[in-house]
Write a protein that holds these residues in place. Sequence first.
Motif, PDB file in Angstrom:
ATOM      1  N   ILE A   1       0.834  -1.196   0.000  1.00 61.89           N
ATOM      2  CA  ILE A   1       0.000   0.000   0.000  1.00 61.89           C
ATOM      3  C   ILE A   1       0.876   1.256   0.000  1.00 61.89           C
ATOM      4  O   ILE A   1       0.569   2.239  -0.678  1.00 61.89           O
ATOM      5  N   MET A   2       1.971   1.211   0.772  1.00 60.96           N
ATOM      6  CA  MET A   2       2.885   2.352   0.816  1.00 60.96           C
ATOM      7  C   MET A   2       3.481   2.606  -0.568  1.00 60.96           C
ATOM      8  O   MET A   2       3.539   3.749  -1.038  1.00 60.96           O
ATOM      9  N   TYR A   3       3.913   1.530  -1.236  1.00 62.01           N
ATOM     10  CA  TYR A   3       4.494   1.678  -2.575  1.00 62.01           C
ATOM     11  C   TYR A   3       3.448   2.161  -3.579  1.00 62.01           C
ATOM     12  O   TYR A   3       3.737   2.987  -4.449  1.00 62.01           O
ATOM     13  N   GLU A   4       2.240   1.653  -3.482  1.00 58.85           N
ATOM     14  CA  GLU A   4       1.216   2.053  -4.443  1.00 58.85           C
ATOM     15  C   GLU A   4       0.915   3.549  -4.361  1.00 58.85           C
ATOM     16  O   GLU A   4       0.768   4.235  -5.379  1.00 58.85           O
ATOM     17  N   ASN A   5       0.826   4.051  -3.150  1.00 53.90           N
ATOM     18  CA  ASN A   5       0.411   5.435  -2.949  1.00 53.90           C
ATOM     19  C   ASN A   5       1.559   6.414  -2.759  1.00 53.90           C
ATOM     20  O   ASN A   5       1.329   7.617  -2.661  1.00 53.90           O
ATOM     21  N   GLY A   6       2.786   5.905  -2.712  1.00 54.72           N
ATOM     22  CA  GLY A   6       3.923   6.783  -2.476  1.00 54.72           C
ATOM     23  C   GLY A   6       3.940   7.330  -1.066  1.00 54.72           C
ATOM     24  O   GLY A   6       4.399   8.437  -0.821  1.00 54.72           O
ATOM     25  N   TYR A   7       3.430   6.542  -0.106  1.00 56.23           N
ATOM     26  CA  TYR A   7       3.430   6.961   1.293  1.00 56.23           C
ATOM     27  C   TYR A   7       4.799   6.668   1.911  1.00 56.23           C
ATOM     28  O   TYR A   7       5.159   5.517   2.123  1.00 56.23           O
TER      29      TYR A   7
END
Length: 348
Positions: free
Chosen positions: A171-177
């Motif tokens: 999720i972090m990688y998908e959203n650039g978080y």
Amino acid sequence: MKKSSFKALLLGTVFIFTASLVFAQNSNVERGKQEIVNKNYKEAIRLLEPEANKGDVEAIANIGDMYFYGWGVTQNYDKARSLYEKSGTSMSLNNLGFMYEKGLGVPQDSQKAISYYEKAGKMNNGRSWHNLGLIYFYGENGIPQNYKRAATCFIKAVELNHIAACNELGIMYENGYGTKQDINKAFNCFSKAAEAEFDFSQLNLGRYYKYGKGCTADLDKAIYWFTKAAEQGNSLAQCELGDIYLESKDYENALTYYTLSAEQNNTTALNNLGFMTENGYGVKQDYKIAADFYKKAADLGFDVAQTNLAFFYLDGTAGKKDLNKAIELFKKAAAQGNQTAKEALEQY
């Protein structure tokens, strides 16, 4: 079509407190641990207490679990805390972190929780790094949200083969978080966790295949992964399957999966059951039953269902017309940004 599918990827819901059952080496402790699994708590205590009295840290930790959960003893958080402190294993430190994070038997103290999670993490406890990452991801109880720290913690947890953290990292990688956006890395994270049977990653991977995100769109693979997650009771995956089967006019399967999802109060599934019943798709057309489905979803705050139910009141579709109720529902939906409801309010 009065239906709506939830598309956004979700952070997996996972248990962050873990019993200390997997680390025992002493044979009596191993047997005691198995008796806990078998729910034979008297025998577990008989086996574990002598070893705990000799200072066996795993025996102490397992008895701590019994007091934490109330397994065969009166639940006692203070006793559990004392035993965890005495044990000092990485899982005991993790569990102390959980107790301070949630205020279980101790005053809620996020800084102490972080301290315990960090200590356990340095002992190569992947779950503790995951728990710490969740604290920084959500930024609750006085701790500022910090995606960069969250990503760092999840990476450490993944390096220790913690599967839920692999989903979170995706999720972090998908959203650039807290890290550079990288859809391919997100896809790889979801794939790894999905193969390890983590249902939220199976859901997420299914969505990637459905929409061709990080991969070539493949509806058969999407259905495969949604089904894997649905079989574990994931209501979002059940609803996704309902959407796919409704769109392909396979009403029997659509009703099956929407019903399973609606039983868990999934608002999209409730709304879509209303839509199918309103239009007689796979069931006898029945406006009153459709209104009941819309009302359940509307009462749970779903704007699409609020709008659909408002039109029923406006037109008297399922009974008496009620302009005031219709306007009230349109306002609730419009407050959530529902464009149809906003346009309706301009007319009434």
